[in-house]
Design an enzyme around this catalytic site. Structure first.
Site, PDB file in Angstrom:
ATOM      1  N   PHE A  93     -11.607  -7.244  13.814  1.00  0.00           N
ATOM      2  CA  PHE A  93     -10.514  -7.713  12.963  1.00  0.00           C
ATOM      3  C   PHE A  93     -10.191  -6.681  11.881  1.00  0.00           C
ATOM      4  CE2 PHE A  93      -9.195 -10.042   9.089  1.00  0.00           C
ATOM      5  CZ  PHE A  93      -7.967 -10.479   9.560  1.00  0.00           C
ATOM      6  N   GLN A  94      -8.921  -6.378  11.754  1.00  0.00           N
ATOM      7  CA  GLN A  94      -8.419  -5.400  10.775  1.00  0.00           C
ATOM      8  C   GLN A  94      -9.071  -4.033  10.943  1.00  0.00           C
ATOM      9  OE1 GLN A  94      -8.431  -7.176   6.792  1.00  0.00           O
ATOM     10  NE2 GLN A  94      -6.370  -7.947   7.182  1.00  0.00           N
ATOM     11  N   GLU A 119       0.821  -1.221   0.000  1.00  0.00           N
ATOM     12  CA  GLU A 119       0.000   0.000   0.000  1.00  0.00           C
ATOM     13  C   GLU A 119       0.849   1.262   0.000  1.00  0.00           C
ATOM     14  OE1 GLU A 119      -0.553  -2.615   1.975  1.00  0.00           O
ATOM     15  OE2 GLU A 119      -2.656  -3.225   1.742  1.00  0.00           O
ATOM     16  N   LYS A 134     -17.681  -1.092   5.582  1.00  0.00           N
ATOM     17  CA  LYS A 134     -18.106  -2.058   4.576  1.00  0.00           C
ATOM     18  C   LYS A 134     -19.623  -2.063   4.388  1.00  0.00           C
ATOM     19  CE  LYS A 134     -16.993  -6.612   2.819  1.00  0.00           C
ATOM     20  NZ  LYS A 134     -16.186  -7.827   3.019  1.00  0.00           N
ATOM     21  N   MET A 175      23.891   9.590   2.751  1.00  0.00           N
ATOM     22  CA  MET A 175      23.761  10.915   3.353  1.00  0.00           C
ATOM     23  C   MET A 175      24.083  10.843   4.851  1.00  0.00           C
ATOM     24  SD  MET A 175      23.279  13.962   2.388  1.00  0.00           S
ATOM     25  CE  MET A 175      22.128  14.408   1.086  1.00  0.00           C
TER      26      MET A 175
END
Lengths: 227, 599
Positions: free
Chosen positions: B144-145, B82, B194, B509
């Site tokens: 969940f999630q 993602e 959802k 760097m």
């Protein structure tokens, strides 16, 4: 891929002076002017430093979920010095007023207003004029050993007894910060058990709008909207 | 990712993965206005807003939206992670000039977007993120999630929304899209429970507009413009400082007209690279920590700084006390909150960069008398050029690689980068002449930005019908390792990108700062455990090349650019090379170190 031939060399690189051939920092001219930490050019003759001051900021906001979290999050993550924050509904459905007291320099206060104005739910925001009406509420619970004395002090500060029991008395007081502070020290001698303060809330005096562009409103009418 | 929350909306063709399907003909999709679920309303709103491409990863809570995309004209590019979706969408937006769109499921999907959203926020890039969420009835129950995505992303979005119901979700998405590009651009997010996307609705989203008060007047106050014009006429040492806002406002033409009309030397910020052609005599290139010495001297000595679309980041200003200390500052910005935030504006001009530059061009009646100043700037250019040593017996210099690519490609080539030394060399040693050709992570400094950004930039160019443009990603070995999994996407989608890894086996760097400020103690900066990137590229299905010497550079560059598809060249460069010049953090721009021993 491989190859042993000598370097092709970088185009133009050979004609450019190398870094260590360039004059160093101390070999250059440097201007004498400077800015202060707020990015303002300092006048060497009148070197002005900004002092912090107390300011009351009032914002009309859309009463949508998370609006207080947005405002308080903005203030906290930008490290503004917030003294108190109160929020409550207005006469218009769906609008709330947030009153915030901050201790900041003028540029800091300006930034708080501008940053708050960027938030989508904020309809209008501005500093409340210096002579505004400000008031806060405090509930004081003191030990009830001497009810008459508690009542006497309460009367002196225009307080109201809202609960009295065998062990404790609870008094409600409203007023500006100074009178509340003074009342709390007066009650101190009875033994303060618990205290809850709201922090100041404020309205501009007379016809002056409290938040810029605000007009008196009633339910169903927007109090302000330039657009 | 599994789905515990609810049943799929339909059982249509389970054998196909909708996410990788070729887009169907838009004419085959549902007629505009005919929606039956919240998810279809979301997609209808995106189509109405002009979205052409989405980058994302499937998952349980976002499945209804993906299902609705199955019949959409919007192309979906499935990313490996993602974070890659967010960076790709960001870069897509930078190149296309439209909000990029990224999608993820709830919980880990949403939190993986966070870095990319924060990156877009810091760089004021228009972007819309759609995240799935557990059904409303489970929200707040640690389902969940589940993650409080609205809470997590509140400080890093322009605004975010929790969709309240199927009837309104389309309008919310449309508003989020318009808000992301209104005024000062930025990322917006809509969290989609959802049940909201699954529920039935026949309510089509209305025409989207930005919320009230978020689309400000593009013109600056006329009196303020007049005052600023008088200050410009009176200046003896004027300098334009063009920031990323000039590019976002598509105001490069106006910027060029203004500076050239009055012979005013131009510096840019790093995000402003490409707003003014670096091969123009007036151009002093970009200023700041690793900007050119001449740009830093010009902004140090100017008496009139015309700053357009910049927020005066500390990497630009160095120490505020020494930044343009003798300049009257004219600050043009669409966001009033940027005025006098870091640097006090003597002449604030609030408005759209292009419109205000037009106003200024019209209002300045007489060019400032700046011939002597231009000569002085020219002398600085000759005294402090960007340069590097290339003796035969030293390892390959990374700057040489950047110059070789620049010579081999056209002016419209898009350059993306990761973050680190390679990013600085890619910005210093490439001559940028066009806006929207420099795609990098500026404010957040996100290592790993380069590869997914190359994917997004390539897709954007292809979407705009500009298949002939080259896309070159300069990456560091450390930066490449963070998001190189997106190479698999480039292979799958047959994206013609060339990735040049400037491999110095250091997180360079940091190594440079350790040498300068930590007595050379190379704590955790030594990356000698890097894999062989050319072989790794081949494992992904891309072309992989390795280059160690100068004479291998040109043939490898040519081969990679000619290759139709993703190519990776692992350039093994001098591990000890440093980025110069350098303004030490918080130091005075005019006191930049030209050489290492000046640090």
């Amino acid at each position: 891929m491989s190859g042993d031939s000598p370097s092709a060399g970088a185009p133009e690189a050979d004609s450019r002076p190398l870094p260590d051939e360039q004059p160093g920092p101390d070999e250059r001219d440097h201007p004498e002017g400077r800015r202060n930490l707020e990015g303002i050019r300092i006048d060497p003759v009148v070197e002005a430093e900004h002092e912090s001051r107390r300011a009351v900021i009032s914002a009309l906001v859309e009463d949508e979920p998370g609006v207080l979290a947005r405002v308080s999050g903005l203030v906290s993550r930008r490290q503004f010095n917030i003294e108190s924050l109160t929020v409550g509904p207005t006469t218009v459905d769906g609008h709330s007023r947030i009153t915030m007291v901050v201790e900041e320099t003028d540029p800091g206060i300006d930034q708080i207003e501008k940053q708050m104005a960027k938030l989508k739910p904020v309809i209008s925001v501005g500093e409340v004029a210096g002579d505004a009406v400000t008031s806060e509420l405090v509930l004081l619970k003191v030990e009830a050993d001497d009810p008459a004395a508690v009542h006497a002090v309460s009367e002196m500060y225009d307080g109201r007894t809202v609960d009295a029991g065998p062990d404790t008395i609870t008094v409600e007081l409203t007023g500006d910060k100074a009178s509340i502070d003074s009342a709390i020290s007066a009650f101190d001698r009875f033994g303060i058990v618990e205290i809850a303060r709201t922090g100041p809330t404020a309205l501009a005096r007379g016809d002056t709008p409290t938040a810029p562009g605000e007009k008196p409103g009633t339910a169903g009418e927007p109090t302000t909207h330039d657009d | 990712m599994s789905d515990t929350a609810a049943q799929p909306r339909s059982d249509a063709d389970e054998s196909d993965d909708g996410a990788t399907e070729e887009p169907t003909d838009p004419d085959d999709g549902p007629a505009a206005g005919a929606v039956s679920t919240g998810a279809e309303s979301v997609v209808a709103a995106l189509e109405a807003a002009g979205a052409k491409t989405a980058f994302g990863v499937q998952g349980g809570a976002i499945m209804p939206v993906y299902d609705a995309l199955y019949d959409s004209s919007i192309r979906h590019v499935t990313m490996a992670h993602e974070q890659g979706a967010a960076h790709a969408a960001d870069a897509y937006g930078v190149v296309a000039g439209e909000p990029g769109l990224c999608m993820a499921t709830s919980g880990p999907g949403a939190t993986n977007l966070v870095t990319g959203i924060a990156d877009a926020d810091m760089d004021s890039d228009a972007m819309v993120a759609l995240t799935g969420q557990v059904p409303t009835e489970f929200v707040g129950n640690d389902a969940f999630q589940e993650t409080d995505t609205v809470g997590v992303t509140r400080p890093i979005t322009k605004h975010n929304y929790f969709a309240g119901g199927a009837d309104t979700v389309g309008d919310t998405v449309g508003e989020a899209f318009e808000l992301s590009r209104a005024g000062r651009p930025g990322p917006t997010l809509v969290d989609l429970p959802k049940d909201v996307t699954q529920d039935e609705t026949d309510r089509t989203p209305g025409p989207a507009t930005p919320p009230a008060g978020t689309d400000p007047d593009p013109n600056a106050d006329a009196d303020a413009v007049e005052e600023a014009a008088r200050a410009i006429e009176a200046a003896e040492r004027p300098v334009c400082l063009f920031g990323g806002g000039v590019i976002k406002a598509d105001a490069s033409d106006e910027a060029r007209t203004f500076a050239r009309s009055y012979g005013i030397p131009v510096t840019t910020t790093m995000p402003g690279i490409g707003s003014f052609p670096e091969d123009d005599d007036l151009c002093l290139s970009w200023a700041g920590m690793h900007g050119t010495g001449y740009a830093n001297l010009a902004i140090t000595h100017t008496d009139c700084l015309i700053a357009v679309g910049t927020r005066f980041d500390d990497r630009l200003t160095g120490g505020i006390d020494t930044f343009a200390p003798e300049a009257e500052v004219i600050h043009v910005d669409i966001d009033p909150a940027e005025i006098s935030k870091n640097v006090h504006a003597d002449y604030p001009l609030i408005g759209d960069a292009g419109r205000v530059l037009d106003q200024l061009t019209a209002a300045v009646r007489e060019a400032p008398d700046a011939a002597a100043w231009r000569d002085r700037c020219e002398e600085w250019k000759e005294t402090y050029p960007l340069t590097y040593a290339t003796p035969d017996d030293e390892p390959l210099k990374p700057q040489f690689v950047v110059e070789a690519f620049d010579e081999a490609t056209d002016d419209d080539t898009i350059v993306t980068t990761g973050v680190g030394q390679h990013q600085m060399w890619a910005s210093q040693f490439w001559t940028y002449t066009e806006p929207r050709t420099w795609v990098s992570s500026h404010g957040l400094g996100t290592m790993g930005y380069g590869v997914p950004a190359a994917v997004g930039a390539r897709v954007a160019a292809d979407t705009m019908g500009e298949e002939d443009r080259d896309v070159v990603c300069f990456d560091g070995d450390g930066s490449f390792l963070m998001t190189m999994q997106e190479l698999s996407v480039a292979v799958r989608e047959e994206l013609d990108v060339t990735i040049a890894v400037l491999n110095n086996e250091y997180i360079g760097m940091v190594r440079q700062w350790q040498d300068a400020f930590y007595e050379g103690r190379h704590m955790a900066s030594d990356y000698t455990w890097m894999p062989e990137f050319d072989k790794l590229a081949e494992a992904f299905g891309a072309l992989g090349l390795r280059v160690d010497d100068y004479d291998e550079v040109a043939p490898a560059v040519e081969e990679a650019l000619d290759y139709e598809g993703p190519a990776v060249i692992d350039f093994h460069v001098d591990p000890e090379e440093n980025v110069l010049p350098m303004v030490p953090s918080g130091g005075a721009n005019g006191k930049f170190a030209a050489a290492e021993d000046q640090l």
